[in-house]
Design an enzyme around this catalytic site. Structure first.
Site, PDB file in Angstrom:
ATOM      1  N   CYS A   2      54.752  23.803  99.044  1.00 35.80           N
ATOM      2  CA  CYS A   2      54.207  23.839  97.668  1.00 35.80           C
ATOM      3  C   CYS A   2      53.084  22.931  97.205  1.00 35.80           C
ATOM      4  O   CYS A   2      52.952  21.793  98.050  1.00 35.80           O
ATOM      5  CB  CYS A   2      55.239  23.624  96.682  1.00 35.80           C
ATOM      6  SG  CYS A   2      56.804  24.517  97.190  1.00 35.80           S
ATOM      7  N   ARG A  27      48.476  26.286  98.596  1.00 28.69           N
ATOM      8  CA  ARG A  27      49.546  25.929  99.259  1.00 28.69           C
ATOM      9  C   ARG A  27      50.616  26.653  98.902  1.00 28.69           C
ATOM     10  O   ARG A  27      51.798  26.612  99.522  1.00 28.69           O
ATOM     11  CB  ARG A  27      49.740  24.328  98.606  1.00 28.69           C
ATOM     12  CG  ARG A  27      49.214  23.388  99.369  1.00 28.69           C
ATOM     13  CD  ARG A  27      49.727  21.764  98.949  1.00 28.69           C
ATOM     14  NE  ARG A  27      49.658  20.982  99.891  1.00 28.69           N
ATOM     15  CZ  ARG A  27      50.555  20.724 100.733  1.00 28.69           C
ATOM     16  NH1 ARG A  27      51.714  21.321 100.803  1.00 28.69           N
ATOM     17  NH2 ARG A  27      50.488  19.637 101.866  1.00 28.69           N
ATOM     18  N   TRP A  74      55.720  27.969  96.894  1.00 25.34           N
ATOM     19  CA  TRP A  74      55.682  28.771  98.114  1.00 25.34           C
ATOM     20  C   TRP A  74      57.329  28.735  98.438  1.00 25.34           C
ATOM     21  O   TRP A  74      57.673  27.649  99.000  1.00 25.34           O
ATOM     22  CB  TRP A  74      54.859  28.154  99.356  1.00 25.34           C
ATOM     23  CG  TRP A  74      54.882  29.030 100.587  1.00 25.34           C
ATOM     24  CD1 TRP A  74      53.978  30.132 100.741  1.00 25.34           C
ATOM     25  CD2 TRP A  74      55.656  29.094 101.631  1.00 25.34           C
ATOM     26  NE1 TRP A  74      54.243  30.826 101.844  1.00 25.34           N
ATOM     27  CE2 TRP A  74      55.312  30.244 102.357  1.00 25.34           C
ATOM     28  CE3 TRP A  74      56.944  28.269 102.023  1.00 25.34           C
ATOM     29  CZ2 TRP A  74      56.083  30.570 103.666  1.00 25.34           C
ATOM     30  CZ3 TRP A  74      57.302  28.771 103.231  1.00 25.34           C
ATOM     31  CH2 TRP A  74      56.989  29.852 104.031  1.00 25.34           C
ATOM     32  N   ASN A 100      57.981  19.113  96.402  1.00 19.61           N
ATOM     33  CA  ASN A 100      57.387  19.756  97.841  1.00 19.61           C
ATOM     34  C   ASN A 100      58.266  19.406  98.849  1.00 19.61           C
ATOM     35  O   ASN A 100      58.472  18.234  99.235  1.00 19.61           O
ATOM     36  CB  ASN A 100      56.221  19.331  97.960  1.00 19.61           C
ATOM     37  CG  ASN A 100      55.308  19.886  99.059  1.00 19.61           C
ATOM     38  OD1 ASN A 100      55.867  21.010  99.629  1.00 19.61           O
ATOM     39  ND2 ASN A 100      54.237  19.487  99.390  1.00 19.61           N
ATOM     40  N   GLY A 101      58.822  20.566  99.389  1.00 21.26           N
ATOM     41  CA  GLY A 101      59.575  20.118 101.048  1.00 21.26           C
ATOM     42  C   GLY A 101      60.977  20.738 100.847  1.00 21.26           C
ATOM     43  O   GLY A 101      60.999  21.812 100.041  1.00 21.26           O
ATOM     44  N   GLU A 488      42.015  33.286 118.910  1.00 20.41           N
ATOM     45  CA  GLU A 488      41.489  32.618 117.663  1.00 20.41           C
ATOM     46  C   GLU A 488      41.034  33.950 116.890  1.00 20.41           C
ATOM     47  O   GLU A 488      41.507  34.116 115.546  1.00 20.41           O
ATOM     48  CB  GLU A 488      40.681  31.599 117.910  1.00 20.41           C
ATOM     49  CG  GLU A 488      40.211  31.325 116.454  1.00 20.41           C
ATOM     50  CD  GLU A 488      41.210  30.377 115.550  1.00 20.41           C
ATOM     51  OE1 GLU A 488      42.485  30.659 115.797  1.00 20.41           O
ATOM     52  OE2 GLU A 488      40.680  30.444 114.246  1.00 20.41           O
ATOM     53  N   LYS A 492      42.962  35.396 113.519  1.00 19.51           N
ATOM     54  CA  LYS A 492      42.108  35.311 112.116  1.00 19.51           C
ATOM     55  C   LYS A 492      42.310  36.849 111.547  1.00 19.51           C
ATOM     56  O   LYS A 492      42.552  36.853 110.275  1.00 19.51           O
ATOM     57  CB  LYS A 492      40.633  35.170 112.531  1.00 19.51           C
ATOM     58  CG  LYS A 492      39.659  33.963 112.057  1.00 19.51           C
ATOM     59  CD  LYS A 492      40.094  32.969 111.262  1.00 19.51           C
ATOM     60  CE  LYS A 492      41.461  32.089 111.254  1.00 19.51           C
ATOM     61  NZ  LYS A 492      41.698  30.972 111.695  1.00 19.51           N
ATOM     62  N   GLU A 495      45.919  37.448 110.086  1.00 18.28           N
ATOM     63  CA  GLU A 495      46.455  36.531 108.833  1.00 18.28           C
ATOM     64  C   GLU A 495      46.038  37.061 107.672  1.00 18.28           C
ATOM     65  O   GLU A 495      46.562  37.115 106.930  1.00 18.28           O
ATOM     66  CB  GLU A 495      46.237  35.036 109.292  1.00 18.28           C
ATOM     67  CG  GLU A 495      45.120  34.360 109.220  1.00 18.28           C
ATOM     68  CD  GLU A 495      45.199  32.931 109.422  1.00 18.28           C
ATOM     69  OE1 GLU A 495      45.981  32.342 108.684  1.00 18.28           O
ATOM     70  OE2 GLU A 495      44.235  32.446 110.106  1.00 18.28           O
ATOM     71  N   HIS A 511      48.360  45.640 133.505  1.00 19.36           N
ATOM     72  CA  HIS A 511      49.762  45.185 133.499  1.00 19.36           C
ATOM     73  C   HIS A 511      50.569  45.634 132.236  1.00 19.36           C
ATOM     74  O   HIS A 511      51.620  45.056 132.220  1.00 19.36           O
ATOM     75  CB  HIS A 511      49.773  43.679 133.894  1.00 19.36           C
ATOM     76  CG  HIS A 511      48.970  43.459 135.062  1.00 19.36           C
ATOM     77  ND1 HIS A 511      49.409  43.536 136.287  1.00 19.36           N
ATOM     78  CD2 HIS A 511      47.644  42.834 135.099  1.00 19.36           C
ATOM     79  CE1 HIS A 511      48.450  43.314 137.116  1.00 19.36           C
ATOM     80  NE2 HIS A 511      47.520  42.587 136.553  1.00 19.36           N
ATOM     81  N   LYS A 608      48.765  27.166 103.199  1.00 20.68           N
ATOM     82  CA  LYS A 608      47.618  26.275 104.057  1.00 20.68           C
ATOM     83  C   LYS A 608      48.369  25.291 104.839  1.00 20.68           C
ATOM     84  O   LYS A 608      47.934  25.112 106.018  1.00 20.68           O
ATOM     85  CB  LYS A 608      46.483  25.573 103.151  1.00 20.68           C
ATOM     86  CG  LYS A 608      45.585  25.036 103.777  1.00 20.68           C
ATOM     87  CD  LYS A 608      44.408  25.833 104.455  1.00 20.68           C
ATOM     88  CE  LYS A 608      43.437  25.111 105.225  1.00 20.68           C
ATOM     89  NZ  LYS A 608      42.875  26.082 106.074  1.00 20.68           N
TER      90      LYS A 608
HETATM   91  C1  AGP Z   1      44.938  29.279 110.383  1.00 19.58           C
HETATM   92  O1  AGP Z   1      43.896  30.065 110.259  1.00 19.58           O
HETATM   93  C2  AGP Z   1      46.189  29.104 110.137  1.00 19.58           C
HETATM   94  N1  AGP Z   1      46.318  29.596 108.687  1.00 19.58           N
HETATM   95  C3  AGP Z   1      47.126  28.156 111.021  1.00 19.58           C
HETATM   96  O2  AGP Z   1      47.352  28.816 112.068  1.00 19.58           O
HETATM   97  C4  AGP Z   1      46.816  26.867 111.005  1.00 19.58           C
HETATM   98  O3  AGP Z   1      45.778  26.577 111.565  1.00 19.58           O
HETATM   99  C5  AGP Z   1      48.187  26.055 111.539  1.00 19.58           C
HETATM  100  O4  AGP Z   1      49.279  26.189 110.488  1.00 19.58           O
HETATM  101  C6  AGP Z   1      48.091  24.474 111.794  1.00 19.58           C
HETATM  102  O5  AGP Z   1      47.646  23.972 110.785  1.00 19.58           O
HETATM  103  P1  AGP Z   1      47.242  22.404 110.773  1.00 19.58           P
HETATM  104  O6  AGP Z   1      45.814  22.638 111.602  1.00 19.58           O
HETATM  105  O7  AGP Z   1      47.060  21.994 109.437  1.00 19.58           O
HETATM  106  O8  AGP Z   1      48.059  21.679 111.407  1.00 19.58           O
END
Ligand code: AGP
Length: 613
Positions: A2, A27, A74, A100-101, A488, A492, A495, A511, A608
């Site tokens: 959060c 967040r 969150w 937060n946590g 990667e 992207k 997500e 395979h 994030k």
């Molecule tokens: C990336 O687009 C993601 N949202 C996610 O995979 C992110 O890279 C991952 O959670 C790691 O985050 P960090 O680099 O802050 O540790």
């Protein structure tokens, strides 16, 4: 995961808190709330949904207080709802808390408090905190600041798990107490005022001077006074640190979304990240990490550990380190590394990559490596983040604040920094031809300009996106270093656009996954590794034969002409090619998501920084 914001000062705090929450919505965005100290009583306003919903309610509520706390959620414990949103109060309405946590032992604590006649009104773990503080506070006859602090310390000492909390108390209307363990918390200093936040961008408009709390630290904050304590109530000294981030870097600056702004910021961000590292004609500059030649000669293995996109950067790092410095390198997902009893010892250098510096699994993995006597190096984007306080050494990407949940500029900066580090290792250990290393450094300096060229062609990618955005599934194929870009690119896409996608090493296609190829499915091919292009082209031919439409990113017009859609990008050394080939894939995900009308910056279910396991 959060976001939290607090203010103590002379100004009306509501607009500051709301502005901070808006900057922190990446967040979490299930619900939001604020508590403001109004003439000796705490006024709480909260609402389910985005910060905008809270703002709408506040537009018809008069709050004049100058001390307050706020939260954007969150959900972990308890579904998104008004009752479960923060701030939470204790039964006597004396305390209000944002958190937060995750409190792992909240069930035990709740039972204990229920036995002591406390009633709970939410399903959250957080609600135990204000009640536990009250439990201790009620034992004192005198209502003093010191007893307020002690009650917060005693309550926190009972909590297992992670927390950053901000606490208001009716009895001390000029004061806020904050505490932290395993969740981020910073305190910004203004003139006669303090700004508290889980992340720097929340308050970057107001200050660049910050105190960074360590785990089990507490602070009492009043307009003109701040004091820090440990969990034994011993006062601590803290230095104020200035950060260099530009305050406009956490605004959209005329772009529609943070993600597209951050994609376009990549040339500058990479330049900032590498410019002071690259010394033409001399060894790269890593004087900020004190790793001696003797130590580096003795390491027999490197582990690179991270999550998500940062882990994908680690895969490129492995490629560059193995090829240039000839040190066996394993890239591992942090949540696996921490439970696999990895074979590491004092001759293993462990590198941990995290944009936020707060990812719970990455930090736990780092702590494990330290227990096993490895030297630990953190690569992060956030000064003072938790990872920097744990690692032996830290180096920074200079991406500036990354706000969009989908990581873009942090990735390319991580890759650029890892490539510099690989060159540095090779130079120190004399493992590669000096000409090659010098040429690579020259080429790294040209990468920002080459990215600019790709960005100028963004409309080509937008056209492709407009044709394929209704897809249900997509595949990304490539070999060698191109396969890391596929991983990667596929992350992207899924997500933010919610299109199911898979990245495969093109050689693996036969395979199993080729069974999924059917008429009109879109397959993206990355074809930049010249030694492997023909092989990947053959694999793409196989999917075309089975009815797939293809979009390829390559360096050669003749190759491009063989496919339905294509983008020709500038060529570079294989080691550096992910820095270029990822850009069209970032754009593809962005434009597809826009075409689908989805929220690019705040995709569903994601946050994030993943500060819980
Ligand atoms: C990336 O687009 C993601 N949202 C996610 O995979 C992110 O890279 C991952 O959670 C790691 O985050 P960090 O680099 O802050 O540790």
């Amino acid at each position: 995961m959060c976001g939290i914001v607090g203010y103590v000062g002379e100004k009306k705090c509501t607009p500051i808190l709301i502005n901070g929450l808006k900057n922190l919505e990446y967040r979490g965005y299930d619900s939001a709330g604020i508590a403001v100290m109004e003439q000796n009583h705490i006024e709480v306003v909260k609402e389910k949904g985005r910060v905008k919903n809270l703002e709408d309610i506040l537009s018809s509520t008069v709050l004049n207080g100058t001390i307050g706390i706020a939260h954007t959620r969150w959900a972990t414990h308890g579904k998104p709802s008004k009752d479960n949103s923060h701030p939470h109060k204790d039964n006597s309405n004396t305390f209000a808390v944002v958190h937060n946590g995750i409190i792992e032992n909240y069930k035990e604590l709740r039972m204990f408090l229920e036995d002591s006649n406390y009633t709970f009104y939410s399903q959250t773990d957080t609600e135990v905190i204000p009640n536990l503080i009250h439990y201790y506070y009620s034992k004192y006859d005198e209502k003093t600041k010191d007893n307020f602090l002690k009650s917060v310390i005693y309550a926190c000492n009972e909590l297992r798990g992670s927390y950053a909390i901000l606490v208001l108390c009716n009895d001390f209307p000029n004061m806020e107490i904050v505490a932290k363990k395993d969740s981020p918390l910073v305190i910004g200093k203004g003139t006669n005022e303090y700004y508290i936040a889980s992340d720097i961008p929340a308050v970057l408009n107001y200050t660049k001077d910050f105190y960074f709390l360590d785990d089990n630290n507490f602070a009492t904050i009043e307009e003109n006074e701040i004091h820090f304590y440990d969990s034994n109530n011993i006062e601590l000294n803290k230095d104020l640190k200035s950060i260099s981030w530009d305050c406009t870097s956490s605004s959209k600056r005329g772009y529609d979304d943070f993600m597209i702004k951050e994609i376009f910021e990549q040339p500058e961000a990479i330049k900032r990240t590498i410019i002071n590292r690259i010394n033409l004609g001399k060894i790269c500059n890593f004087s900020d990490i004190n790793l001696s030649r003797k130590y580096l000669s003795a390491i027999d293995k490197i582990y690179i550990v991270a999550c998500g996109t940062a882990m994908h950067a680690g895969l490129v790092g492995k490629y560059a380190i193995e090829k240039l410095a000839k040190i066996p390198t394993i890239t591992e997902i942090a949540s696996e590394f921490r439970y696999q009893n990895p074979l590491i010892d004092k001759n293993t250098l462990c590198i941990f990559i995290s944009q936020s510096g707060e990812t719970a699994d990455t930090i736990a993995a780092l702590k494990l490596a330290k227990q096993k006597n490895c030297k630990t190096l953190a690569i992060t984007n956030v000064i003072g983040s938790s990872i920097t306080r744990e690692a032996d050494f830290s180096i920074y990407t200079e991406a500036g604040p990354e706000i969009a949940v989908a990581s873009t500029k942090a990735y390319t900066c991580q890759v650029a920094l890892l490539c510099c580090f690989a060159i540095y290792l090779s130079e120190v250990l004399k493992r590669e031809n000096t000409n090659l290393l010098e040429n690579l450094k020259q080429e790294l300096l040209c990468i920002p300009e080459k990215i600019e060229t790709i960005l100028k062609n963004c409309d080509v990618v937008e056209d492709v996106a407009n044709k394929v955005y209704l897809e249900k599934d997509m595949f990304f194929l490539g070999r060698g270093i191109d396969y890391t870009t596929c991983l990667e690119g596929s992350l992207k896409l899924k997500e933010i656009s919610y299109i199911h996608s898979e990245a495969y090493s093109a050689g693996e296609l036969k395979h199993g996954p080729i069974a999924l190829i059917e008429n009109n499915i879109t397959v993206v091919g990355i074809l930049t590794d010249e030694n492997l292009i023909e092989k990947s082209v053959s694999n793409l031919q196989e999917v075309i034969t089975r009815g797939a439409k293809t979009f390829v990113v390559c360096n050669d017009e003749n190759v491009a002409n063989r496919f339905d859609y294509s983008l020709v990008i500038p060529s570079t050394y294989t080691y550096l090619s992910p820095l270029l080939s990822i850009v069209p894939l970032q754009l593809l995900s962005y434009y597809i998501t826009k075409e689908k009308g989805l929220d690019v910056d705040k995709p569903r279910n994601l946050a994030k920084s993943v500060t819980v396991e």
